[in-house]
Enzyme design. Structure first.
Site, PDB file in Angstrom:
ATOM      1  N   TYR A  53      10.101 -23.742 -36.640  1.00  0.00           N
ATOM      2  CA  TYR A  53       8.550 -23.491 -36.201  1.00  0.00           C
ATOM      3  C   TYR A  53       7.780 -24.019 -37.326  1.00  0.00           C
ATOM      4  O   TYR A  53       8.041 -24.084 -38.374  1.00  0.00           O
ATOM      5  CB  TYR A  53       8.646 -21.781 -36.205  1.00  0.00           C
ATOM      6  CG  TYR A  53       9.300 -21.221 -35.220  1.00  0.00           C
ATOM      7  CD1 TYR A  53      10.037 -22.016 -34.215  1.00  0.00           C
ATOM      8  CD2 TYR A  53       9.353 -19.981 -35.040  1.00  0.00           C
ATOM      9  CE1 TYR A  53      10.872 -21.379 -33.109  1.00  0.00           C
ATOM     10  CE2 TYR A  53      10.199 -19.192 -33.982  1.00  0.00           C
ATOM     11  CZ  TYR A  53      10.809 -19.908 -33.108  1.00  0.00           C
ATOM     12  OH  TYR A  53      11.584 -19.269 -32.260  1.00  0.00           O
ATOM     13  N   SER A 238      10.493 -15.314 -24.695  1.00  0.00           N
ATOM     14  CA  SER A 238       9.620 -16.000 -23.772  1.00  0.00           C
ATOM     15  C   SER A 238       9.553 -14.851 -22.726  1.00  0.00           C
ATOM     16  O   SER A 238       9.829 -15.431 -21.479  1.00  0.00           O
ATOM     17  CB  SER A 238      10.155 -17.334 -23.340  1.00  0.00           C
ATOM     18  OG  SER A 238       8.954 -18.023 -22.575  1.00  0.00           O
ATOM     19  N   LEU A 240       7.069 -13.796 -21.197  1.00  0.00           N
ATOM     20  CA  LEU A 240       5.912 -14.350 -20.511  1.00  0.00           C
ATOM     21  C   LEU A 240       6.211 -15.879 -19.690  1.00  0.00           C
ATOM     22  O   LEU A 240       5.328 -16.248 -19.112  1.00  0.00           O
ATOM     23  CB  LEU A 240       4.639 -14.098 -20.952  1.00  0.00           C
ATOM     24  CG  LEU A 240       4.072 -12.705 -21.384  1.00  0.00           C
ATOM     25  CD1 LEU A 240       2.793 -12.879 -22.033  1.00  0.00           C
ATOM     26  CD2 LEU A 240       4.089 -11.957 -20.103  1.00  0.00           C
ATOM     27  N   GLY A 243       3.947 -18.383 -21.003  1.00  0.00           N
ATOM     28  CA  GLY A 243       2.735 -17.771 -20.795  1.00  0.00           C
ATOM     29  C   GLY A 243       2.402 -18.139 -19.229  1.00  0.00           C
ATOM     30  O   GLY A 243       1.251 -17.616 -18.553  1.00  0.00           O
ATOM     31  N   LEU A 245       3.555 -16.554 -16.704  1.00  0.00           N
ATOM     32  CA  LEU A 245       3.395 -15.052 -15.985  1.00  0.00           C
ATOM     33  C   LEU A 245       2.169 -14.275 -16.535  1.00  0.00           C
ATOM     34  O   LEU A 245       1.803 -13.343 -15.733  1.00  0.00           O
ATOM     35  CB  LEU A 245       4.403 -13.993 -16.524  1.00  0.00           C
ATOM     36  CG  LEU A 245       5.711 -14.361 -15.744  1.00  0.00           C
ATOM     37  CD1 LEU A 245       6.981 -13.718 -16.331  1.00  0.00           C
ATOM     38  CD2 LEU A 245       5.831 -14.010 -14.143  1.00  0.00           C
ATOM     39  N   GLY A 247      -0.302 -15.775 -15.543  1.00  0.00           N
ATOM     40  CA  GLY A 247      -1.336 -16.517 -14.536  1.00  0.00           C
ATOM     41  C   GLY A 247      -2.222 -17.671 -15.006  1.00  0.00           C
ATOM     42  O   GLY A 247      -2.899 -18.140 -13.901  1.00  0.00           O
ATOM     43  N   LYS A 248      -2.262 -17.904 -16.197  1.00  0.00           N
ATOM     44  CA  LYS A 248      -3.304 -18.841 -16.695  1.00  0.00           C
ATOM     45  C   LYS A 248      -2.979 -20.123 -16.258  1.00  0.00           C
ATOM     46  O   LYS A 248      -4.115 -20.823 -16.151  1.00  0.00           O
ATOM     47  CB  LYS A 248      -3.409 -18.883 -18.049  1.00  0.00           C
ATOM     48  CG  LYS A 248      -2.442 -19.026 -18.966  1.00  0.00           C
ATOM     49  CD  LYS A 248      -2.488 -18.944 -20.268  1.00  0.00           C
ATOM     50  CE  LYS A 248      -1.327 -19.206 -21.285  1.00  0.00           C
ATOM     51  NZ  LYS A 248      -1.630 -18.917 -22.719  1.00  0.00           N
TER      52      LYS A 248
END
Length: 350
Positions: A53, A238, A240, A243, A245, A247-248
């Site tokens: 990372y 993860s 989401l 990301g 989920l 909705g962005k």
């Protein structure tokens, strides 16, 4: 904040695990400090990181996330015992990480010493194998014919796994790690390691972290059942779905500073016509039941039988607060029924 036992270990971890993979590229040291301190104030005692990372990984930023955590620990040494820190050794795939070498007892020693130095600590609570040496059905390789099991050299793989267990046993004996775990592995991987640990007299893995969300349920219920029966903590990453989920990204949107605006993060394998349809449907369910789609997705993960702690990540404090608050949300039977209807329609959208 609620807590759960971390598998067979004596550790009790918060139901929320603070992910850190944006620290050092999308987030500064100051951002990381603020996230750590806010999370701890909310009762979170579990932080997940890795030597590779931040993400997207590069030779220039390799190890910077561990350095962010280490810098904070150096300024707050009295907080070390309050935190359960998990890190990971990278498998093959990066020429600049030990010359693209496989995980072995030798590379465990090298990688662990380097992680300890970057983290500025004497021990890591949970040391994880980031992914197997063999090609496994993770990172989008879960469709038929993407991973050819019949082409795997099982005898050679087991030999390498035996060497890994011996290396982890040495690290445990030396006190450099307190426990160890898996990541992005399979039911076969779990049970092969369990057998080797019993044979070699080494403590068994206490956890596994795999991708898991409303858009990715390949581990449910089969691998998760194995985890429950063998007392291995299951840690979704993860939740989401990068990301999605939230909705962005609906309609091809790419908000400034979001992950999908960055090199190597253009939706990866997740961005399909079916996954977008699923996200739209989940957003409608969340709106119907009076919550954000992110909170609904996280609350759904948290209520899955067998999930121990869900790894969340955020690039700003508003996101972090929204995500943490999701773990106080109780999904009604009506909401769960609506979620299940979408899940049955879009079981494997990517």
């Amino acid at each position: 904040m609620k807590y759960s036992p971390l598998g067979s270990s004596s550790l009790s971890v918060s139901r929320v695990c603070l992910g850190s993979m944006t620290w050092g590229i999308q987030n500064t040291q100051a951002d990381a400090d603020e996230q750590i301190e806010y999370a701890m104030a909310c009762g979170i005692n579990f932080i997940d990181t890795a030597e590779m990372y931040p993400v997207p990984p590069s030779e220039e930023t390799y190890g910077d996330t561990e350095r962010c955590i280490g810098n904070w620990l150096a300024r707050n040494p009295e907080q070390r015992e309050k935190l359960i820190i998990a890190s990971k050794i990278s498998g093959p795939g990066f020429p600049y990480v030990r010359g693209n070498s496989m995980i072995s007892s030798a590379t465990i020693e090298q990688a662990l010493d380097a992680s300890l130095a970057r983290l500025q600590t004497d021990y890591i609570d949970v040391y994880q194998l980031h992914w197997p040496n063999r090609t496994s059905p993770h990172f989008g390789k879960h469709w038929p014919n993407q991973v050819m099991a019949t082409q795997q050299k099982v005898k050679a793989e087991k030999k390498r796994m035996r060497d890994i267990v011996l290396g982890l046993g040495k690290a445990l004996e030396n006190g450099k790690i307190r426990h160890w775990g898996l990541s992005d592995d399979t039911t076969w991987g779990i049970h092969t390691y369990l057998n080797l640990c019993e044979e070699l007299g080494v403590a068994k893995p206490v956890s596994i972290q795999n991708e898991f969300s409303l858009l990715q349920i390949k581990d449910w219920p089969y691998l998760i059942e194995s985890c429950v029966f063998e007392n291995i903590a299951y840690l979704p990453w993860s939740p989401l779905s990068s990301g999605m989920l939230s909705g962005k990204y609906i309609g091809g949107a790419r908000p400034e500073g979001s992950r999908w605006t960055m090199t190597q993060r253009q939706g990866l394998f997740r961005n399909t016509i079916y996954s977008e349809q699923a996200v739209v449907a989940y957003c409608d369910v969340a709106k119907k039941h009076g919550m954000t789609s992110s909170q609904m997705a996280l609350a759904w993960c948290d209520q899955i039988d067998g999930v121990t702690s869900t790894i969340i990540g955020a690039t700003n404090m508003l996101q972090l607060k929204e995500n943490i608050e999701a773990f106080d949300v109780s999904l009604s039977d009506a909401c769960l029924a609506d979620i299940e209807a979408v899940l049955q329609q879009f079981t494997a959208p990517f």
